[in-house]
Scaffold this active site. Structure first.
Site, PDB file in Angstrom:
ATOM      1  N   ARG A  72       0.849  -1.184   0.000  1.00 14.69           N
ATOM      2  CA  ARG A  72       0.000   0.000   0.000  1.00 14.69           C
ATOM      3  C   ARG A  72       0.887   1.237   0.000  1.00 14.69           C
ATOM      4  O   ARG A  72       2.083   1.180   0.325  1.00 14.69           O
ATOM      5  CB  ARG A  72      -0.910   0.004   1.232  1.00 14.69           C
ATOM      6  N   HIS A  73       0.300   2.361  -0.358  1.00 15.05           N
ATOM      7  CA  HIS A  73       1.004   3.632  -0.251  1.00 15.05           C
ATOM      8  C   HIS A  73       1.378   3.881   1.214  1.00 15.05           C
ATOM      9  O   HIS A  73       0.829   3.260   2.141  1.00 15.05           O
ATOM     10  CB  HIS A  73       0.114   4.761  -0.763  1.00 15.05           C
ATOM     11  N   ASN A  77      -5.564   8.873   6.091  1.00 11.08           N
ATOM     12  CA  ASN A  77      -5.452   7.717   6.997  1.00 11.08           C
ATOM     13  C   ASN A  77      -5.364   8.169   8.445  1.00 11.08           C
ATOM     14  O   ASN A  77      -5.979   7.572   9.342  1.00 11.08           O
ATOM     15  CB  ASN A  77      -4.218   6.888   6.660  1.00 11.08           C
ATOM     16  N   ARG A  88      -0.814   9.769  -3.588  1.00  9.84           N
ATOM     17  CA  ARG A  88      -0.120   9.086  -2.513  1.00  9.84           C
ATOM     18  C   ARG A  88       0.671   7.858  -2.981  1.00  9.84           C
ATOM     19  O   ARG A  88       1.692   7.513  -2.382  1.00  9.84           O
ATOM     20  CB  ARG A  88      -1.099   8.701  -1.402  1.00  9.84           C
ATOM     21  N   GLU A  93      -8.040   3.634  -6.110  1.00  9.93           N
ATOM     22  CA  GLU A  93      -8.802   3.121  -4.984  1.00  9.93           C
ATOM     23  C   GLU A  93     -10.296   3.105  -5.282  1.00  9.93           C
ATOM     24  O   GLU A  93     -10.786   3.815  -6.179  1.00  9.93           O
ATOM     25  CB  GLU A  93      -8.517   3.977  -3.739  1.00  9.93           C
ATOM     26  N   HIS A 141      -3.741   0.479  -3.222  1.00 10.18           N
ATOM     27  CA  HIS A 141      -4.622   0.882  -2.132  1.00 10.18           C
ATOM     28  C   HIS A 141      -5.227  -0.368  -1.491  1.00 10.18           C
ATOM     29  O   HIS A 141      -5.183  -1.464  -2.052  1.00 10.18           O
ATOM     30  CB  HIS A 141      -5.719   1.805  -2.659  1.00 10.18           C
TER      31      HIS A 141
END
Length: 566
Positions: free
Chosen positions: A336-337, A343, A387, A407, A472
């Protein structure tokens, strides 16, 4: 001119009327004559006397009538799918020829009235070929592909059924043609596998894959006879002439097959070589000129693919998949980023930038992957969102941004926290918890939508090597679920944590998973399904599994150690 035209038309009417009356008179006169002949023949037959002239006239009239009927005869011949109409002189001869042909086919055990199997009927796929030709790998890859596309598919491996009848694999002698006991065990195992495949299809599933050698025409004929039960049958013959590929397949069998796990390396090599010799003596390759079956021939694991009598939607899709398939050892990386600002705040979706800790992860990831790149080059796939690009920025490798990796679109809930979703759209929030896989956000997407747009990406990735996918949470859940052959309902709840590299390495026809956690702290965004998913639930029940974020944690946890001391 008009008067002339009218007179001409009346002349035509009178002429047609005249022809009609004349035809009627001739018909009546003919019937009268035939009636008189019948009376005369009855009278003379009763007295036993009949003139030769009357017999000759009767024969002449009968011959002319038959010629007149043959000229316009219509012969109907029934076929399995249509009724063929022949309208021509001599049609009676053609009708006789078709009857003779149908009798011949019936004598050979073939019926022209065989029931046509529905194109939507369940499909049984039977693999054909010698050992070490990639049949099992093809079977499981194809099963994974079909399950992903909504076709409930299962592989039935005859070798597994054979092991149930044998406590411990002895030697290659069980595969000898003159070994009656071994042949009986193998036949019984094949029957049990085929029976379970039939039960699977009868239970309402779409596809069953029978993974066996099926090297004789008799075996294939028996399997093809299952079409009488309303199933579609497709044979896939695997042929391998590439020595490098064949050697790799043999090594995989020696490493992963349960038959050789208790043997020494030299003993396993010798046993497998003799086993192949036994099979080669019995092998009858598919001859489409002799066997009336639908077959796809796959050479060198997709290098060349040919088809014969293949029809149907499922079969066409399978043919397309096999045409693009390649058998290569793989190592794939998924991450994932880095932690984003959304987040930290507990917000979903959006196009936020990385947080300070997310930037730290990007540097740690680059250092780790650049070290691997010195031994073998690789490529990077990211989404189009900021991201993921920031996370992969410092990695020294070719990069490709794909829209399909974006995403999940949360629609009207984009950028909201779970608390805000419960407050504004409590019913939508409950519906999503009830069926997270199929729930689609208003004006947004569902997990099923992600799976659909990922299909071309997965097809390309399945035949690639040394690729890093920076994506994502929802997208990576779907991608990892594909390679790990996870159940579809499990996808929305798979754990894919931040600041972690997921390494997949091909292991036979499966994948070995390795989780590499980077030493950078981050929030936990994983939310389990709550027990109460009713639309009438309380807010507390709805938010019970929501992970903690900045707004719900003590503020000192987000401060630097030096600031906390002050």
């Amino acid at each position: 001119m008009a008067l002339v035209s009218v007179q001409g038309e009346w002349y035509i009417y009178f002429w047609l009327l005249y022809c009609k009356i004349y035809s009627a008179i001739i018909w009546l006169f003919g019937n009268h004559c035939r009636g008189a002949d019948k009376v005369r023949s009855v009278i003379t037959g009763g007295t036993g006397v009949q003139s030769s002239g009357s017999i000759q006239r009767a024969r002449t009239r009968r011959k002319k009538a038959q010629q007149h009927r043959v000229k316009y005869i219509v012969a109907l011949t029934r076929r399995s799918s249509a009724r063929r109409i022949i309208m021509a002189p001599g049609a009676s001869a053609a009708h006789v020829m078709m009857e003779d042909k149908e009798k011949t086919l019936h004598g050979a055990g073939v019926s022209m009235r065989t029931r046509r199997v529905s194109p939507f009927a369940p499909l049984l796929i039977a693999l054909v070929g010698l050992p070490a030709r990639g049949k099992s790998q093809l079977a499981h890859r194809l099963s994974r592909h079909l399950n992903w596309n909504g076709e409930s598919t299962k592989v039935f491996d005859s070798s597994e059924y054979r092991r149930r009848h044998m406590a411990l694999y002895g030697s290659h002698d069980i595969f000898r043609a003159d070994n009656q006991q071994g042949s009986a065990i193998r036949r019984q195992s094949a029957r049990e596998a085929a029976q379970d495949a039939v039960h699977w299809l009868k239970d309402g599933n779409s596809v069953a894959i029978f993974d066996g050698t099926n090297i004789t025409r008799e075996q294939r004929q028996d399997l093809n006879g299952l079409s009488e039960m309303g199933f579609r049958i497709l044979f896939i013959e695997c042929v391998c002439e590439d020595q490098d590929l064949l050697e790799r397949n043999i090594i995989e069998i020696l490493h992963y097959s349960a038959d050789y796990k208790n043997m020494s390396e030299d003993g396993a090599v010798d046993d497998l070589r003799k086993k192949l010799e036994h099979y080669m003596r019995q092998y009858e390759p598919i001859d489409v000129g002799v066997e009336n079956i639908a077959v796809v021939r796959v050479e060198n694991m997709g290098e060349t693919v040919t088809a014969h009598k293949v029809s149907g939607q499922k079969e066409s899709g399978i043919l397309g998949y096999l045409s693009g398939m390649r058998a290569l050892p793989q190592t794939l990386y998924f991450t994932r980023h880095g932690e984003s600002e959304y987040n930290v705040l507990g917000r979903i979706g959006g196009d936020a930038a990385l947080s300070a800790r997310g930037e730290m992860y990007a540097r740690a990831l680059a250092e780790h992957m650049n070290g691997l790149a010195t031994r073998e080059p690789f490529s990077i796939w990211t989404s189009e969102l900021r991201r993921t690009k920031q996370t992969a920025a410092d990695i020294r490798a070719p990069k490709c941004a794909l829209r399909a990796l974006n995403e999940l679109d949360a629609g009207i809930c984009e950028g909201l926290t779970y608390e805000e979703m419960q407050e504004r759209f409590p019913q939508e929030f409950a519906w999503r918890d009830q069926d997270k896989l199929r729930y689609r956000y208003p004006w947004g997407e569902s997990y099923i939508d992600i799976m659909t747009r990922l299909r071309p990406v997965l097809s390309a990735l399945e035949d690639d090597h040394n690729v890093i996918v920076v994506g994502h949470q929802a997208v990576l859940r779907c991608m990892l679920g594909y390679f790990l052959d996870a159940k579809l309902d499990e996808l929305p709840y798979m754990t894919v944590p931040l600041h972690t590299i997921v390494k997949l390495t091909s292991y036979g026809y499966t994948y070995k998973v390795e989780m590499i956690k980077m030493p950078v702290d981050c929030v936990d965004t994983h939310r389990k399904q709550p027990k109460n998913c009713s639309i009438t639930r309380t807010t507390a029940d709805a938010l019970v599994t929501v992970p903690s974020h900045y707004d719900t944690l003590p503020s000192n946890l987000w401060q630097n150690p030096s600031e906390a001391q002050i």
